[in-house]
Each structure stands twice: as C-alpha cells, then as structure tokens.
Design an enzyme around this catalytic site. Structure first.
Site, PDB file in Angstrom:
ATOM      1  N   GLY B  87       0.784  -1.228   0.000  1.00  0.00           N
ATOM      2  CA  GLY B  87       0.000   0.000   0.000  1.00  0.00           C
ATOM      3  C   GLY B  87       0.812   1.271   0.000  1.00  0.00           C
ATOM      4  O   GLY B  87       0.277   2.346   0.274  1.00  0.00           O
ATOM      5  N   ARG B 292     -26.356  18.608  -3.661  1.00  0.00           N
ATOM      6  CA  ARG B 292     -26.763  19.877  -3.073  1.00  0.00           C
ATOM      7  C   ARG B 292     -28.179  19.730  -2.526  1.00  0.00           C
ATOM      8  O   ARG B 292     -28.880  18.750  -2.799  1.00  0.00           O
ATOM      9  CB  ARG B 292     -26.712  20.982  -4.133  1.00  0.00           C
ATOM     10  CG  ARG B 292     -25.304  21.310  -4.588  1.00  0.00           C
ATOM     11  CD  ARG B 292     -25.297  22.119  -5.853  1.00  0.00           C
ATOM     12  NE  ARG B 292     -25.901  23.443  -5.678  1.00  0.00           N
ATOM     13  CZ  ARG B 292     -26.138  24.270  -6.695  1.00  0.00           C
ATOM     14  NH1 ARG B 292     -25.848  23.908  -7.923  1.00  0.00           N
ATOM     15  NH2 ARG B 292     -26.660  25.463  -6.473  1.00  0.00           N
ATOM     16  N   HIS B 293     -28.578  20.722  -1.767  1.00  0.00           N
ATOM     17  CA  HIS B 293     -29.972  20.825  -1.333  1.00  0.00           C
ATOM     18  C   HIS B 293     -30.859  20.877  -2.573  1.00  0.00           C
ATOM     19  O   HIS B 293     -30.390  21.154  -3.687  1.00  0.00           O
ATOM     20  CB  HIS B 293     -30.139  22.124  -0.554  1.00  0.00           C
ATOM     21  CG  HIS B 293     -29.597  23.304  -1.331  1.00  0.00           C
ATOM     22  ND1 HIS B 293     -30.349  23.949  -2.297  1.00  0.00           N
ATOM     23  CD2 HIS B 293     -28.383  23.898  -1.318  1.00  0.00           C
ATOM     24  CE1 HIS B 293     -29.600  24.905  -2.842  1.00  0.00           C
ATOM     25  NE2 HIS B 293     -28.410  24.895  -2.259  1.00  0.00           N
ATOM     26  N   GLY B 294     -32.155  20.624  -2.390  1.00  0.00           N
ATOM     27  CA  GLY B 294     -33.091  20.832  -3.499  1.00  0.00           C
ATOM     28  C   GLY B 294     -33.123  22.299  -3.894  1.00  0.00           C
ATOM     29  O   GLY B 294     -32.717  23.170  -3.115  1.00  0.00           O
ATOM     30  N   SER B 296     -33.829  26.031  -4.303  1.00  0.00           N
ATOM     31  CA  SER B 296     -34.359  26.922  -3.260  1.00  0.00           C
ATOM     32  C   SER B 296     -35.019  28.157  -3.880  1.00  0.00           C
ATOM     33  O   SER B 296     -34.814  28.468  -5.061  1.00  0.00           O
ATOM     34  CB  SER B 296     -33.231  27.380  -2.335  1.00  0.00           C
ATOM     35  OG  SER B 296     -32.432  28.353  -2.992  1.00  0.00           O
ATOM     36  N   ASN B 299     -32.522  30.443  -5.271  1.00  0.00           N
ATOM     37  CA  ASN B 299     -31.956  29.907  -6.510  1.00  0.00           C
ATOM     38  C   ASN B 299     -32.785  30.412  -7.704  1.00  0.00           C
ATOM     39  O   ASN B 299     -32.232  30.908  -8.680  1.00  0.00           O
ATOM     40  CB  ASN B 299     -32.004  28.370  -6.554  1.00  0.00           C
ATOM     41  CG  ASN B 299     -30.946  27.699  -5.712  1.00  0.00           C
ATOM     42  OD1 ASN B 299     -31.173  26.613  -5.171  1.00  0.00           O
ATOM     43  ND2 ASN B 299     -29.764  28.312  -5.585  1.00  0.00           N
ATOM     44  N   ARG B 342     -32.254  24.974   3.692  1.00  0.00           N
ATOM     45  CA  ARG B 342     -32.517  24.214   2.480  1.00  0.00           C
ATOM     46  C   ARG B 342     -31.928  22.806   2.472  1.00  0.00           C
ATOM     47  O   ARG B 342     -32.516  21.891   1.872  1.00  0.00           O
ATOM     48  CB  ARG B 342     -32.085  24.993   1.232  1.00  0.00           C
ATOM     49  CG  ARG B 342     -30.657  25.556   1.271  1.00  0.00           C
ATOM     50  CD  ARG B 342     -30.533  26.677   0.242  1.00  0.00           C
ATOM     51  NE  ARG B 342     -29.198  27.213   0.020  1.00  0.00           N
ATOM     52  CZ  ARG B 342     -28.608  28.142   0.760  1.00  0.00           C
ATOM     53  NH1 ARG B 342     -29.226  28.614   1.838  1.00  0.00           N
ATOM     54  NH2 ARG B 342     -27.400  28.599   0.447  1.00  0.00           N
ATOM     55  N   GLU B 362     -22.919  27.148   3.249  1.00  0.00           N
ATOM     56  CA  GLU B 362     -22.415  27.669   1.984  1.00  0.00           C
ATOM     57  C   GLU B 362     -21.406  28.796   2.236  1.00  0.00           C
ATOM     58  O   GLU B 362     -21.399  29.425   3.302  1.00  0.00           O
ATOM     59  CB  GLU B 362     -23.578  28.160   1.110  1.00  0.00           C
ATOM     60  CG  GLU B 362     -23.181  28.711  -0.252  1.00  0.00           C
ATOM     61  CD  GLU B 362     -22.419  27.732  -1.157  1.00  0.00           C
ATOM     62  OE1 GLU B 362     -21.462  27.077  -0.675  1.00  0.00           O
ATOM     63  OE2 GLU B 362     -22.714  27.662  -2.364  1.00  0.00           O
ATOM     64  N   HIS B 427     -23.905  22.441  -0.462  1.00  0.00           N
ATOM     65  CA  HIS B 427     -24.136  23.609  -1.308  1.00  0.00           C
ATOM     66  C   HIS B 427     -23.114  23.634  -2.439  1.00  0.00           C
ATOM     67  O   HIS B 427     -22.125  22.903  -2.416  1.00  0.00           O
ATOM     68  CB  HIS B 427     -24.005  24.883  -0.469  1.00  0.00           C
ATOM     69  CG  HIS B 427     -24.888  24.908   0.739  1.00  0.00           C
ATOM     70  ND1 HIS B 427     -26.141  25.468   0.731  1.00  0.00           N
ATOM     71  CD2 HIS B 427     -24.694  24.435   1.988  1.00  0.00           C
ATOM     72  CE1 HIS B 427     -26.677  25.331   1.936  1.00  0.00           C
ATOM     73  NE2 HIS B 427     -25.837  24.707   2.721  1.00  0.00           N
ATOM     74  N   MET B 431     -19.694  21.835  -2.155  1.00  0.00           N
ATOM     75  CA  MET B 431     -19.587  20.563  -2.894  1.00  0.00           C
ATOM     76  C   MET B 431     -18.389  20.579  -3.834  1.00  0.00           C
ATOM     77  O   MET B 431     -17.702  19.567  -3.983  1.00  0.00           O
ATOM     78  CB  MET B 431     -20.875  20.318  -3.683  1.00  0.00           C
ATOM     79  CG  MET B 431     -20.924  18.960  -4.334  1.00  0.00           C
ATOM     80  SD  MET B 431     -22.613  18.544  -4.794  1.00  0.00           S
ATOM     81  CE  MET B 431     -22.312  17.276  -6.042  1.00  0.00           C
TER      82      MET B 431
END
Lengths: 451, 504
Positions: B87, B292-294, B296, B299, B342, B362, B427, B431
């Site tokens: 390794g 990410r969040h759904g 918003s 957004n 969110r 964020e 976010h 991300m």
C-alpha cells in the site's frame, strides 16, 4: 459539537454505537504523568463540548484512609491495603457508571495505576456490562530525571506528604513506586492486541496506537500526540484600543486609536523586558490586531480563525442600537450567552469549534504571544483555566492587559500585566433582568461607558 | 490545492499568512534607538484576499525568500518503506492529494515509474533478484534520478513536501536518503507499511498490480505468480524500522492496514498532520454520496447565499432523493447536512437520522449575500472582476474565499475518511471543495467544477483513485453555474461581466 437530529435518543441502549460513552483508563507506574494527562485531557474534551469527568482513585483512597502513613500501605503483601484499594477502585467505578449512565456524561477518565492485566480485565468487564467503550492510555517512562521532576512538581505538594520534608517524601515515594514494579504488566502488542489503547513512551517521543475505533478516540490520540511538557509561556492579549471600541460599537474592522498605538509600543517594551526565547506571534486577520503586531518589529503570523466573533446583523452596532432594533435577540443573548448565535453570525460555541486548531497548535508550540479579540481571548483563556461554558462569556479580558500563562503542576499559573495605557472598558456583565419583556433600562443597565 | 504558481505560496504553510518583520528594525539596534526611530509600517488591504499587509511607499512588502537553514519552513521529504503490495503507492498518492488540497504543495516521486521509463519493457521478476547486478545498478540510478527531481521540486520549484515512493527496505538505502535530505536541508519522515495478511496482499495485487504497465501482456495467474516472486526478492534483505536502531528517526509504522501504529519523533506541525491523516484513513469499501440541497427560492430568483427554503421542485427532488437512497440499499448510511434551512429540509424528506454541521454552510458572500450577479456588477464591479481573476483566492468583503472554505471543511474531510457510507447534502461551493479533494482537482479547476442541482455524485474509491457516477434525479432546476467570462479586466463593460450569468 455538532447538532444531531435523531428521532430517538439511544441513551438507554447497551449496544455499542457511535454515541456510546467512553471510559478512558490510565495505565502506568506512579509518577508517569497519568494524572497530568487525565486532567489535561478532561479539560480539553470539556472545552470542545464533550462532557468529561475524571475519577482519581488516589482521591478516593485519601477520602477513605484520611491519613497517609507511608509506602507500606502499597506493599503487595499488605492484605488490608489491597482490600481498601480494591474498594476504592470499585467506588470510583460506581461513580463512573452514575456519571455516564445517569448524569449525561460522555467520557469518564479512570485515573489509577491499573498496572495488572487482571485489574484491567475487571474494568473491561465493567465497561462491557454497562455499554461503555474502553480506551487505555498508558504512560511508560524510565528516564530518572523526568520521574524526579514529576515527583518534585506534583508529589511534594500532595496531601499524602504534607507533614514530610522533601527528602523524606521523595524517599517514601520511590519505595511506593517499587511496590508496583514487580507486578507491572505493560500493555502488550500481542497479549492486548484486541484492546484499544495508546502507549505513550518517554514523554511523547514515541507512541504505540492500537485499534482506534471511533471519532472521539481518534481526537484523543491526536491531542495526546501534540501535547508536551517543555516549560514555556503563552501570552494572551487583545489588540490595542480601536476606533470602534471608543464609540462603543462591536465588531467591525477598524484601526487603532492613539491610545491603542501607545499600548502597542508598550507591548513591545514589555516583550523585550521579558526576554522570551523564540517567541512566536500570532494575530487575527483584522486590522487592529495586525496594527498592534506591526509595532513589535518582529515576524508574526495571521490566522483567520483568530478573527473576532461574527456579530452578523449586529456588526458595528452599539448595544443601545441592538436593544432598539433587536430587543428579543438581546434578551436571548443574555439568557444563554454561550450558545446564543447572532442572526447571520456566530455564537461562543461556534467560536470554540473554530479555535480548536489554534489550541492544538498552541499545545505543539512553546513560547507564543496571541494578539486577538475579546470573545476569542475568553475562549482561549477558558481552555487554559478550565472555565465552564457559563463562565466563559463573562471572563474579564480588558484592553491593554497581557495575561501570561505558565503551565505548573496540573494547571496554569496566570499573571495579569496591565501595561498602564488607559482605554475604554468593553466588558458588559450579565444584567439582572434577562426576560424578553424587560425594559430598555434593564437591558442596558450593564453597558460600559463610551463616547 | 495544487497551485499553478507555487512561488505565490506562503511557503506551503497551511492557510495562515506569515509576515516578516520590518527590515529597518533589526534587533541589532539598541533599545533607545529603536524606540525613537521606529515607526510602524502602514497597512493596506490586499483587494483580492482582503488580507492586511504592510507596505512601503504604497507598495506591498515582499516575503522573505525561502531559507536553506532548517526551520519550521523546511521542506519535508516523506519516504515510504515496505515490501511490494503493502500500500505504499496508495498511501503516497492519497497523502499527496490531501496535502495539496489543504494548501501544502506536494508531489510524489514513484521510483517504479522511473524504472519503467528507463527499461521500457518489464520482462520478469528476475530483474529484482538481489544478485542481478545489472538490475541493481539500474534501480540505484532510478532512485538517484528521482531524488534529483525531488531536490529540484523542493529547492527550486517551491514545493513544500515530496513523497519518495519506493520500497526503501534496507537501512543502507534509507541512510543514503537521509544523507541526501541533510545535505539539502530537508526534514525526512518515514512512512512504513507492514502487513502479513495474505488476503490483504492478494486483494492489493488484484486491485493495482494486474493493471500495472508491467503486466499488460500477462494473464492474471502469470501476473500474480510473478509478483509473488518479486516480493520474495525483497524479503531477505528487508530491515524494518526498528524501535531501538531507528530511534532517532522520525517515522510512522502502519501495521496491518491501520490496526496498529508506531509513531516516533514527530517534529513539527506538518508531520503531526500527516500522522493524524494516516491514522484516520482506511480501505474498507464504501461510497460517498454528494449532492446539493433541493432547488431553493433564492436559486430561482438568481440570488446567491441567504437561507431560503425549498421550491416545490426542490421538495420533489428531496422525495426522489429518498427513493434513490432506498434503491441503493446502502448499509448504515450516515446523512450530513449544513445548518441552512434548504439542506435540512432536503434531509427531512429522507426520514432517517441526520447530523447538521455548521462547517458545511455555503460560502459566506459577505456584503454580496442574497444579491443577483447583476446587482454585484452594479454595486461592486471591481470586486466582481477580481473574483473572476482568481476565483479560488478571492474573498468577498466581510465574507469568505474558496481558500477559506477548504480550511473550514478540513474536519469534514477527515471525518469522511473515518466513516464508511455517507451522504453529504450541501451547497454549490462546498460541494466543489469536497469534490476537488476526492478527484484531485487544482485550485484553478475547483471553483468551476460542475455541481448542478438535483444531481447526486456517487464516489467510490477504486485502485489509486475515485470512481464517479453522476446520477440526475430528473427533476428540473435552474442552472446556477457561472463560467469564467473571457474578459476579467476591471475595466470591462457590464455586458462582458454578465455574459456567463445563467438564466433564471
């Protein structure tokens, strides 16, 4: 440390999960630093928000016996002594169980010699029955100088030796150590391969780490591998008085007032007088601390994590304005100043999390001067002086005053040095009335004077 | 992060800024003179990073150039030790990736690669026989060539850490390396991997050796057989790091894939971080899911930051996410969110316990919070241009930079390494930072990684890297990705600045 959203609280399970309480067990001959490590680790874990308590079996023995006569008590053939010591250990474990299962403790540090495999086996059984994870911390050291220094620092002042001269105390203590030596079974790579532990050798020169099973053990190992016992001092102070300070406004990124600049000059003289070897200087990334450091004429390092607490929507406001625009917030803050988070800002609790790498690096370093801010300095000070989260936000950290912290015995000596330059007072005590319906007067009762 | 211009580095220190003393006030002067002639330097705030730096005649002071004397800023030479298939390369690559991500310029030097360059064709294990003089000569030359490049990287190219990846199984070879390090003012830190578990070794060979250029023309059995013989070539002369004989060296010995560690003489901050990292990684198969969040409310309005809730489409995504997770049948999935509404709303739809991390919040856009790009251009055209010039280092006024984000996310990465199956609902900027770590992206690439809404990235470690699967959950969402425009000049026109702003 982090908010958790669990539908059910697994407190009552004996099945071991990540939320399992942890029992840290020290191992080692007398005068190997077990209590030093126990106390320091307990202080660190509490500061980062893990409720921790230490249980020193020697304290239980002193409670039980009242008077310590001599090392003979510890002789392996002293049946009465052995019986009492076992009872004391049981009593301590009982309190451990109470603390971890009933009182909401998360970590208990069981501080005793625990030098035989048999004793450790008993403890592991106890832990298993109660659903605690066990992690051993062994300290091994054969350096006679270190042991002698240890005895001088912490044993001579011990209640056991109140009525002895230094020579008598040392002689007795050395005999006491001998009582343990023949039966000492250090943690073994093969025999103890299934046990989670860290073996600290020669005061941190070498470590053997076995089976770290979770996050908290990993943090404990990281912490233990970063601390040292080399004598040094840590100097904490705030930036010199700033323009916003004078106006009674919080936060912001203003420069030094003329008195603030005067303080910076005096700070330079003070440091020169102290003749500190290899002093490191740290500041935040805010103008006022950097301006202060600039006056010192030596290199410094800027840390963003040393920035003052972010007051969010209240940045650059006076307390009077906060009361006017956000009376509810102002009251909530007084109700629980440690956990209260400014809207779009931070709490003291957040600050502690952000400052943890600073503390870790302070532990690694030797002589350091940290030029920071009121809330930040309170957090750092609380770590060194073992203050609770209730005390922390009200610690007094006035401008133009340097705190010199020097580790001594099991704690920290503090010297407060006021550098003789006047400044505004920025300390606001908790008012009597913290109710959300309080009058403006009641809310502003403790606001310090300003322009 | 791997930076394009290492000369701009703060000597590879973790993102703190070192400021040398004013040259005028050298400590040789007497106290009296100092006090009367000393005047503190003026400060200006660097417009990109918002760092206060001293200046002279209106120009920022330069940093002191790197020194040869061994100090905290000393470059570090990490040296792997161990039999083949233990390794070492896995560790080297992973460590290099981690160090670069946290801002320490690091590069690995794999001696096997130098050998492949030189030899062109690998015939058999016979090359590695200890009595093969020709082989020994070539291998020694390759090691020297690699060390030469190490010297170049650390001394001239601004590198801070070099990972010298080879077996280094004899004390003699390690002494040669120590001498080299000493001559050049590098600190040496050894990382040894010891393992006798035949299953682990077998798995290792299957995962990374069969695909090696050495074995492109062999079938599996032949390759495995040859490789086992190769290992044997080293076994007789293997001198493991010893508690007593090597007590003056700085090293970590990793035993049985992390069950046990022996750590000796950790000297400085970087070594301490390396040890902490190595003690937290594992090789248990698992997957990390990033999304990410759904979508918003902010957004859809084209506004950045803030703390708004999900739109109906965002809520739809959360439902689909729940279904997706169910179909994946993931064992003991942990779910993490930020402390913003969110992400939490998204996690709520999963009907599973989750943990909120403030550090997953964020990026703080400071004075630009909740603005549209058009408004930023209107109110802060200079800031907007600076951001396009260096999106990684640019710090919003009273806000953060991507560079700050990486520092704040480091504990998340550390815990992700410790964990097994985890879903991180976060976010866009966050991300991007996490993804850059796993996919070894540079500081230049990071802020432009594509992380669209309503798409899950499944990362699975494989061989020396990470496999990525991108799964769109088929719920429409606005596009929030703004590419770097052509014109990043501060004098550019509004149209040029806004040309890449996504539609809403």
């Amino acid at each position: 440390m982090r908010g958790s959203c669990r539908p059910n609280n697994p407190r009552d399970r004996t099945v071991c999960m990540t939320n399992c309480p942890t029992l840290i067990v020290t191992v080692g001959l007398p005068a190997r630093g077990k209590t030093y490590i126990s106390k320091k680790l307990t202080r660190y874990l509490n500061w980062i928000g893990v409720p921790t308590k230490e249980f020193n079996v020697g304290d239980y023995r002193r409670e039980c016996l009242k008077i310590y006569k001599s090392f003979e008590f510890f002789r392996p053939d002293n049946e009465e002594g052995v019986k009492i010591r076992r009872q004391c250990a049981m009593s301590a474990l009982n309190d451990v169980r109470q603390y971890l299962s009933v009182e909401g403790g998360q970590v208990a540090v069981f501080d005793a010699t625990n030098t035989t495999r048999d004793r450790r086996g008993t403890i592991m059984k106890f832990a298993e029955q109660n659903g605690f994870k066990v992690f051993f911390v062994e300290s091994v050291c054969e350096d006679p100088e270190v042991i002698a220094q240890n005895i001088v620092q912490v044993k001579l002042g011990n209640p056991d030796y109140m009525n002895c001269s230094s020579e008598e105390a040392i002689e007795d203590f050395m005999e006491r150590i001998k009582c343990y030596e023949t039966s000492y079974q250090p943690l073994d790579e093969d025999l103890d391969s299934d046990v989670s532990y860290i073996k600290i050798m020669d005061v941190g020169r070498r470590y053997l780490v076995n089976r770290v099973v979770d996050h908290i053990q990993s943090r404990i190992v990281y912490y233990l591998m970063n601390i040292h016992i080399t004598p040094r001092s840590i100097y904490l102070c705030r930036h010199g008085e700033s323009d916003l300070n004078i106006k009674g406004r919080i936060g912001g990124d203003s420069g030094l007032s003329s008195r603030g600049k005067e303080f910076a000059k005096r700070l330079r003289s003070f440091l020169e007088e102290q003749k500190i070897k290899d002093l490191k200087i740290w500041t935040s990334q805010m103008k006022r601390t950097i301006q202060t450091a600039e006056c010192l004429g030596v290199p410094y390092e800027q840390w963003k994590s040393l920035n003052e607490i972010d007051a969010g929507v209240c940045e650059e406001m006076m307390y009077e304005e906060i009361q006017e625009h956000f009376p509810l917030e102002f009251a909530l803050r007084d109700q629980d100043k440690y956990r209260y988070r400014y809207p779009k800002g931070e709490s003291y609790e957040d600050l502690v999390q952000r400052l943890e790498p600073v503390i870790m690096e302070l532990e690694r370093q030797e002589n350091v001067l940290v030029i920071c801010h009121q809330a930040v300095m309170r957090c750092l000070l609380a770590y060194f002086l073992d203050k609770t989260s209730h005390e922390l936000p009200y610690l007094k950290c006035p401008l133009h005053t340097v705190l010199k912290l020097t580790p001594v015995a099991y704690g920290c000596k503090v010297e407060s040095v006021y550098l003789g330059v006047e400044s505004v007072n920025t300390h606001r005590d908790r008012p009597e009335n913290v109710n959300v319906q309080r009058s403006t007067e009641d809310a502003l009762q403790t606001v310090p004077a300003h322009l």
